[in-house]
Design a protein around this motif. Structure first.
Motif, mmCIF file in Angstrom:
data_model
loop_
_atom_site.group_PDB
_atom_site.id
_atom_site.type_symbol
_atom_site.label_atom_id
_atom_site.label_comp_id
_atom_site.label_asym_id
_atom_site.label_seq_id
_atom_site.Cartn_x
_atom_site.Cartn_y
_atom_site.Cartn_z
ATOM 1 N N ARG A 176 0.849 -1.183 0.000
ATOM 2 C CA ARG A 176 0.000 0.000 0.000
ATOM 3 C C ARG A 176 0.891 1.241 0.000
ATOM 4 O O ARG A 176 1.814 1.348 0.802
ATOM 5 N N ARG A 204 -10.596 -7.061 -2.145
ATOM 6 C CA ARG A 204 -11.063 -7.524 -3.462
ATOM 7 C C ARG A 204 -9.998 -8.385 -4.140
ATOM 8 O O ARG A 204 -10.293 -9.444 -4.688
ATOM 9 N N LYS A 206 -15.370 -9.048 -7.925
ATOM 10 C CA LYS A 206 -15.342 -7.656 -7.470
ATOM 11 C C LYS A 206 -15.987 -7.583 -6.091
ATOM 12 O O LYS A 206 -16.890 -8.357 -5.768
ATOM 13 N N ASP A 224 -20.304 2.016 -7.172
ATOM 14 C CA ASP A 224 -19.290 1.118 -7.716
ATOM 15 C C ASP A 224 -19.839 0.427 -8.945
ATOM 16 O O ASP A 224 -21.057 0.326 -9.138
ATOM 17 N N LEU A 263 -6.974 5.861 -5.408
ATOM 18 C CA LEU A 263 -8.254 5.186 -5.149
ATOM 19 C C LEU A 263 -9.278 6.150 -4.564
ATOM 20 O O LEU A 263 -10.456 6.133 -4.927
ATOM 21 N N GLU A 270 -11.119 2.844 1.460
ATOM 22 C CA GLU A 270 -10.993 2.603 0.022
ATOM 23 C C GLU A 270 -9.838 1.640 -0.257
ATOM 24 O O GLU A 270 -9.944 0.744 -1.096
ATOM 25 N N THR A 271 -8.746 1.806 0.474
ATOM 26 C CA THR A 271 -7.575 0.943 0.282
ATOM 27 C C THR A 271 -7.869 -0.485 0.729
ATOM 28 O O THR A 271 -7.536 -1.452 0.032
ATOM 29 N N THR A 307 -3.353 4.629 -2.328
ATOM 30 C CA THR A 307 -4.461 5.141 -1.522
ATOM 31 C C THR A 307 -5.033 6.434 -2.091
ATOM 32 O O THR A 307 -6.253 6.587 -2.219
ATOM 33 N N VAL A 348 -1.082 -0.812 -4.436
ATOM 34 C CA VAL A 348 -2.347 -0.105 -4.258
ATOM 35 C C VAL A 348 -2.031 1.318 -3.835
ATOM 36 O O VAL A 348 -1.343 1.527 -2.831
ATOM 37 N N GLU A 367 -10.696 -1.981 0.927
ATOM 38 C CA GLU A 367 -11.637 -2.604 -0.008
ATOM 39 C C GLU A 367 -10.918 -3.144 -1.234
ATOM 40 O O GLU A 367 -11.190 -4.258 -1.697
ATOM 41 N N GLU A 368 -9.977 -2.368 -1.773
ATOM 42 C CA GLU A 368 -9.243 -2.802 -2.961
ATOM 43 C C GLU A 368 -8.376 -4.021 -2.671
ATOM 44 O O GLU A 368 -8.304 -4.958 -3.472
#
Length: 444
Positions: free
Chosen positions: A96, A355, A364, A142, A124, A348-349, A121, A119, A351-352
């Motif tokens: 991250r 996923r 997703k 989304d 995103l 948000e991070t 942050t 990822v 969640e990614e």
């Protein structure tokens, strides 16, 4: 799967909570109090130590790990953790980072730093801001099935066209499914008799066109596409959000108090008018006609400043405000006092990353209401509970708290009804209570 998570802040905790039931999870953090707390709260093994040190990674048995997720608050630490892991293990590494420049460096050099997946942050968060502000009254948005399906959460106001109606009365769209209603601290799976009340947050799933029609009814406005957007703060998130809006042709102004940062922002953003001033100066806001903006995004360097900027914008007449918050516990407060949308970069991070860790089981993932529920996309196989039966019959075999929101079949959208039969290979978008998520994924 054996997963090692380095960093037990808000991101690390959320990931650990989501993975603990279905995987062997080891969490590493330097704070011994946090480690002890995690040990008692969740079914994970917690280790106190510095994740950049090989000795700590060996204590966490990274040599046996399938995946290592580095999600501390330091970009450099996360990159070092991934690099150190590769000296001991073939585990898949996720880092991250906050800086987009670091992401771009990694993307331009495949496998750089020992990082398999990175990822960003801030990027995103900027993308989330753009998605949500694209729909009137939306709190979360989304896309699923390659853009064929959209999920959105809306807050119902007293003036909304659907306030005071049942779901059955409000269900007048070609391809829309009412999934759930969040009312105060209660979550209700939507049925035809569910009453939609002022203050409810309602989750719908369907085609982008139907979601847009519903959004216009909820907000009582017609969205003409192009927006007048004001971003307060030339922070990294503010800059990235401005780029998202620029790329889609919106009218954009940015307010930045610091002269040097304002100058740099003006150079970086050719299609944005950068105003060097204080966004808490109401005379300035009125003089520059900030009240005419459709959306104001507060992306300053503190939650308190963002709250003040958003409230002042509302006071002078801005239609809709969005505030970035670092402390997710402030979310309810911001919304109570009048901020329309709050976005937490750490959520948000998380969640990614979640996923990505579920890629073998789901296509997703979108988390709702601070992970009280999720919307997932999954490809069903011959052995799925849904396969070969009408949905009305198949859902009897699923626990309460599940709604089939949409089906993608060969690039076509199918709005699920009780008589719809799911076929192997269909991509199904499902709303699920987070407490039963793993059970439902196994059944699907």
């Amino acid at each position: 799967m054996r997963v090692v998570i380095v960093g037990a802040g808000a991101v690390g905790r959320t990931i650990a909570e989501n993975l603990a039931d279905g995987h062997d999870v080891i969490v590493v953090d330097q704070d011994e109090d946090i480690v002890e707390e995690l040990t008692y709260e969740h079914d994970v093994l917690s280790i106190a130590g510095d994740g950049t040190e090989l000795g700590t990674l060996r204590d966490a048995e990274v040599g046996e790990a399938d995946m290592v997720i580095a999600c501390t608050d330091s970009d450099e630490t996360n990159v070092v953790v991934c690099g150190a892991t590769k000296t001991e293990s073939d585990a898949f590494t996720i880092a991250r980072v906050r800086r987009r420049t670091l992401l771009e460096t990694w993307q331009g050099s495949e496998g750089a730093f020992g990082v398999d997946f990175m990822v960003c942050t801030d990027l995103l968060t900027a993308q989330a801001i753009f998605r949500i502000t694209g729909l009137p009254a939306a709190r979360d948005v989304d896309m699923f099935a390659g853009g064929l399906v959209r999920m959105a959460e809306f807050e119902i106001s007293p003036d909304s066209a659907v306030a005071g109606q049942t779901v059955q009365e409000a269900d007048r769209y070609d391809s829309l499914t009412f999934a759930a209603v969040f009312r105060d601290d209660e979550m209700l799976v939507a049925t035809g008799k569910t009453m939609i009340r002022d203050g409810d947050r309602i989750v719908v799933i369907g085609s982008p066109e139907s979601i847009t029609q519903f959004a216009n009814e909820v907000a009582g406005t017609i969205d003409n596409g192009s927006k007048d957007v004001v971003i307060v703060g030339a922070s990294e998130i503010g800059i990235q959000a401005a780029r998202e809006f620029e790329e889609h042709g919106h009218r954009l102004r940015m307010i930045e108090r610091d002269p040097e940062r304002a100058r740099e922002a003006a150079e970086d953003l050719p299609n944005t008018m950068v105003l060097q001033s204080d966004a808490t100066d109401t005379d300035f806001l009125k003089r520059e006609h900030i009240d005419e903006a459709d959306v104001l995004v507060a992306a300053l360097d503190s939650d308190e400043k963002n709250l003040l900027a958003a409230l002042l914008a509302h006071r002078v007449g801005v239609e809709r405000t969005v505030a970035v918050i670092e402390n997710v516990e402030y979310a309810a407060l911001f919304e109570t006092v009048g901020v329309d949308v709050v976005i937490n970069p750490r959520e948000e991070t998380a969640e990614e990353i979640v996923r990505f860790t579920r890629a073998a089981r789901t296509e997703k993932v979108a988390m709702l209401e601070h992970d009280r529920a999720e919307v997932i996309e999954i490809e069903v196989g011959p052995g799925s509970t849904l396969t070969g039966k009408p949905i009305a019959e198949a859902t009897n075999d699923l626990p309460d708290g599940v709604v089939i929101g949409a089906i993608s079949r060969g690039g076509d959208l199918i709005t699920p009804r009780g008589t719809t039969i799911v076929k192997p290979g269909d991509h199904v978008v499902v709303f699920v209570d987070a407490g039963i998520l793993d059970e439902v994924i196994d059944l699907l």
